[in-house]
Design a protein around this motif. Structure first.
Motif: not given
Length: 150
Positions: A128-135
């Motif tokens: 979730a942390s890894i995907l957060l900026a893209l989301e």
């Protein structure tokens, strides 16, 4: 203790360097949209500002409070986001998600540096942390596009 050793190995020098060299950390004065997202699992937060011109991101700012993995992902995004469309960002997110969840291929250029996060596939609590900026970026682009049509 081997779990701790494996986690330490996960934070490679390249990941730490990306986190330390994060670009576009200044917030925008007059963004078309701003989105703040938080991962409830780990508490990471990302706030992004976007400006759109002719359907592509023309300016971008981010404030990232996340682990080194989330920071590294935001760093790669920040370095390559200008000139990208919503579909470009969405493709990068979906490919990254597939890489993490199913050991799929890494995102293609200009987001190919996200490959460095492949070892995190075994740490689902970090996804979730890894995907957060893209989301957050996708949501901000959606808001900017809606505002432009209003």
């Amino acid at each position: 203790m081997s779990g701790d050793t494996d986690l330490i190995k996960l934070y490679s020098g390249r990941i730490l360097a990306l986190a330390a060299e994060m670009p576009r950390t200044d917030r925008l004065d007059a963004p078309d949209a701003t989105v703040k997202k938080r991962s409830p699992l780990c508490g990471s937060t990302v706030t992004v500002d976007v400006k759109l011109t002719d359907g592509v991101i023309s300016d971008y700012g981010q404030d990232v409070k996340a682990c080194a993995l989330g920071q590294a992902a935001a760093s790669v995004l920040g370095a390559n986001v200008i000139g990208q469309s919503r579909s470009d960002i969405e493709a990068a997110r979906e490919t990254l998600k597939d890489m993490l969840k199913s050991d799929g291929p890494a995102p293609t250029a200009p987001f190919d540096d996200l490959e460095v996060l492949r070892p995190a596939r075994d740490y689902k609590n970090r996804h979730a942390s890894i995907l957060l900026a893209l989301e957050a970026t996708l949501e901000a682009v959606d808001q900017a596009e809606q505002a432009a049509c209003a």
